[in-house]
Write a protein that holds these residues in place. Structure first.
Motif, short mmCIF file in Angstrom:
data_model
loop_
_atom_site.label_atom_id
_atom_site.label_comp_id
_atom_site.label_asym_id
_atom_site.label_seq_id
_atom_site.Cartn_x
_atom_site.Cartn_y
_atom_site.Cartn_z
N LYS A 57 0.63 -1.62 -0.10
CA LYS A 57 0.01 0.04 -0.54
C LYS A 57 0.67 1.63 -0.29
O LYS A 57 1.45 1.36 0.75
CB LYS A 57 -1.04 -0.22 1.38
CG LYS A 57 -1.88 1.33 1.01
CD LYS A 57 -2.75 1.54 2.69
CE LYS A 57 -3.65 1.76 2.31
NZ LYS A 57 -4.94 2.11 3.23
N GLY A 58 1.08 2.37 -0.65
CA GLY A 58 1.56 2.92 -1.04
C GLY A 58 2.77 3.38 -1.82
O GLY A 58 3.61 4.37 -2.18
N LYS A 59 3.07 1.95 -1.94
CA LYS A 59 4.42 1.59 -2.92
C LYS A 59 3.93 2.88 -4.13
O LYS A 59 3.03 2.79 -4.85
CB LYS A 59 4.79 0.32 -3.25
CG LYS A 59 5.10 -0.57 -2.19
CD LYS A 59 5.84 0.40 -1.63
CE LYS A 59 7.11 0.16 0.22
NZ LYS A 59 8.02 0.91 0.49
N VAL A 60 5.57 2.55 -5.28
CA VAL A 60 5.06 3.60 -6.47
C VAL A 60 5.25 2.90 -7.86
O VAL A 60 6.68 1.92 -7.43
CB VAL A 60 5.46 4.71 -6.30
CG1 VAL A 60 5.26 5.11 -8.37
CG2 VAL A 60 5.21 5.51 -5.71
N ALA A 61 4.40 2.23 -8.92
CA ALA A 61 5.04 1.93 -9.92
C ALA A 61 5.30 2.22 -11.15
O ALA A 61 4.00 3.25 -10.93
CB ALA A 61 4.17 0.24 -9.77
N LEU A 62 6.05 2.26 -11.94
CA LEU A 62 5.71 2.43 -13.58
C LEU A 62 6.14 0.99 -14.18
O LEU A 62 6.94 -0.07 -14.39
CB LEU A 62 7.16 3.17 -13.67
CG LEU A 62 7.64 4.19 -14.91
CD1 LEU A 62 6.34 3.90 -16.05
CD2 LEU A 62 8.83 4.11 -15.45
N ILE A 63 4.90 1.02 -15.03
CA ILE A 63 4.80 0.00 -16.02
C ILE A 63 5.06 0.50 -17.68
O ILE A 63 3.60 1.41 -18.03
CB ILE A 63 3.27 -0.52 -15.84
CG1 ILE A 63 3.52 -1.28 -15.18
CG2 ILE A 63 2.90 -1.78 -16.72
CD1 ILE A 63 1.97 -1.99 -14.23
N THR A 64 5.67 0.46 -18.24
CA THR A 64 5.61 0.59 -20.03
C THR A 64 4.60 -0.35 -21.04
O THR A 64 4.83 -1.61 -19.93
CB THR A 64 7.21 0.14 -20.85
OG1 THR A 64 7.77 -1.11 -20.13
CG2 THR A 64 8.47 1.03 -19.33
N GLY A 65 4.71 0.41 -21.60
CA GLY A 65 3.52 -0.59 -22.23
C GLY A 65 2.10 -1.01 -21.98
O GLY A 65 2.35 -1.53 -21.20
N GLY A 66 2.04 -0.27 -20.36
CA GLY A 66 1.49 -0.58 -20.02
C GLY A 66 -0.63 0.12 -20.24
O GLY A 66 -1.50 -0.59 -19.17
N SER A 67 -0.68 0.22 -20.70
CA SER A 67 -2.52 0.89 -21.55
C SER A 67 -3.42 -0.37 -22.33
O SER A 67 -4.40 -0.27 -21.88
CB SER A 67 -2.19 1.40 -22.53
OG SER A 67 -1.44 0.86 -24.24
N LYS A 68 -2.79 -1.91 -22.30
CA LYS A 68 -3.41 -2.66 -22.59
C LYS A 68 -2.81 -3.82 -22.31
O LYS A 68 -0.95 -4.50 -22.25
CB LYS A 68 -4.14 -2.66 -23.40
CG LYS A 68 -2.48 -3.28 -24.64
CD LYS A 68 -3.32 -2.69 -26.38
CE LYS A 68 -2.25 -2.84 -27.19
NZ LYS A 68 -2.39 -2.29 -28.66
N GLY A 69 -3.25 -4.76 -22.23
CA GLY A 69 -2.66 -6.39 -22.02
C GLY A 69 -1.88 -6.94 -20.80
O GLY A 69 -2.44 -6.48 -19.77
N ILE A 70 -1.03 -6.96 -21.03
CA ILE A 70 -0.07 -7.99 -19.43
C ILE A 70 -0.30 -6.79 -18.77
O ILE A 70 0.14 -6.61 -17.31
CB ILE A 70 1.17 -8.51 -20.25
CG1 ILE A 70 0.77 -9.66 -20.35
CG2 ILE A 70 2.09 -8.57 -18.54
CD1 ILE A 70 1.98 -10.32 -20.90
N GLY A 71 0.47 -5.61 -19.66
CA GLY A 71 0.83 -3.99 -18.50
C GLY A 71 -0.30 -3.94 -18.03
O GLY A 71 -0.33 -3.83 -16.84
N LEU A 72 -1.76 -3.33 -18.55
CA LEU A 72 -3.14 -2.90 -17.91
C LEU A 72 -3.35 -4.39 -17.16
O LEU A 72 -3.73 -3.66 -15.92
CB LEU A 72 -4.11 -3.22 -18.84
CG LEU A 72 -5.36 -2.49 -18.27
CD1 LEU A 72 -4.82 -1.20 -17.90
CD2 LEU A 72 -6.31 -2.34 -19.57
N GLY A 73 -3.47 -5.46 -17.15
CA GLY A 73 -3.43 -6.82 -16.24
C GLY A 73 -2.19 -6.15 -14.44
O GLY A 73 -3.10 -6.82 -13.53
N VAL A 74 -1.41 -6.21 -14.64
CA VAL A 74 -0.69 -5.84 -13.58
C VAL A 74 -0.61 -4.43 -12.99
O VAL A 74 -1.03 -4.59 -12.29
CB VAL A 74 1.07 -5.81 -14.15
CG1 VAL A 74 1.41 -5.41 -12.84
CG2 VAL A 74 1.48 -7.24 -14.33
N ALA A 75 -1.51 -3.84 -14.16
CA ALA A 75 -1.69 -2.41 -13.93
C ALA A 75 -2.90 -2.17 -12.30
O ALA A 75 -3.52 -2.08 -11.14
CB ALA A 75 -1.62 -1.22 -13.94
#
Length: 238
Positions: A4-22
C-alpha cells in the motif's frame, strides 16, 4: 514489501499484460504510472485504473526506444508520487517473417523495443530504485529459450532480454534491488494485432500475470525468484 502506497512504473501499460498488472496493483493500494507511445491510450488506461482504485494512476506518453523519454518518465513519476519502488519493463512488439522477408526496419523495431528499450527503462530508473531498494521485473517470453521458424528478430530480442535480466540481477542485488524476468507462453492480449476473444479462454489471462507480479512483490525480501516460466495449463491438442 508492504504494498500500500508503493509506486510502480509500467511500460506498455495501456493494455494487455501491462494493464493487467496495473489493475492488480491499484487494487492493492499501489500508485501506478502506465506508459504508451500515444497519450490518449495512456490517459484512457489511467482513467480505468483510477475508477478501480484505491491506488491512483497516471498515464504518460513515451517511447521506450528513447532514453531521454524514459528519463523524463521517471522524473514525472517521482514528481507525481514522490518515489519509485517497482518497474515493470513490459513494452514489446513482434514482427514474424523468414530472414528472407524480414526488413531491416522490422528487425530494428523489435530489437530496439524489446531489448534496448528495457535497457533504457532500467538505466533511467536505476537511481530511484537504488534509493527505494526496489524491484525491476522484465517481461520476457518462452520465446527467450524456445526458437521457432520466422522468429529470428523476436527470438533474438527475448533470448537477449533473458540474458540481460539475469546479468542485471547479479549487478543490482548488491544494492538491495530485486530483479526478476517472467517468461510467459501464450497470453490473451492484443499482441501482434490480435484481438482477445472467447477462443483465447485457454490462454494465460492478463489478470493471471497481475496475480503473479503481486505474489513476487509479496515474497520475503531474502528470497528472489530470478526467472519464472509460466505456461497455459492445457493448450489445445494439435
Amino acid at each position: 514489501m508492504e504494498l500500500k502506497g508503493k509506486v510502480a512504473l509500467i511500460t506498455g501499460g495501456s493494455k494487455g499484460i501491462g494493464l493487467g498488472v496495473a489493475e492488480a496493483m491499484v487494487e492493492h493500494g499501489m500508485h501506478v504510472a502506465v506508459t504508451s507511445r500515444e497519450q490518449p491510450a495512456a490517459d484512457d488506461a489511467a482513467k480505468k485504473l483510477n475508477e478501480r482504485g484505491p491506488g491512483k494512476a497516471i498515464g504518460l506518453a513515451a517511447d521506450v526506444r528513447d532514453l531521454v523519454a524514459q528519463e523524463r518518465v521517471v522524473k514525472d513519476v517521482i514528481g507525481s508520487f514522490g518515489q519509485l519502488d517497482v518497474v515493470i519493463a513490459n513494452a514489446g512488439v513482434g514482427h514474424f517473417a523468414s530472414i528472407e522477408d524480414m526488413t531491416a526496419e522490422q528487425w530494428n523495431s523489435v530489437i530496439d523495443t524489446n531489448l534496448t528499450g528495457v535497457f533504457y527503462t532500467a538505466k533511467a530508473a536505476l537511481p530511484a530504485l537504488k534509493e527505494s531498494k526496489g524491484y525491476l521485473i522484465t517481461i520476457a517470453s518462452l520465446a527467450g529459450t524456445n526458437f521457432f521458424a520466422s522468429g529470428s528478430a523476436y527470438n533474438a530480442s527475448k533470448f537477449g532480454l533473458v540474458g540481460f535480466s539475469q546479468a542485471v540481477m547479479l549487478d543490482l542485488r548488491q544494492h538491495g534491488i530485486k530483479v526478476t524476468t517472467i517468461m510467459p507462453g501464450s497470453v490473451a492480449t492484443y499482441f501482434n494485432g490480435h484481438t482477445p476473444n472467447e477462443a483465447d479462454a485457454w490462454k494465460i489471462q492478463p489478470e493471471d500475470m497481475g496475480q503473479m507480479v503481486m505474489d513476487l512483490l509479496k515474497m520475503h525480501p531474502r528470497t528472489l525468484p530470478s526467472k519464472v516460466e509460466v505456461r497455459p495449463t492445457m493448450p489445445p491438442k494439435r
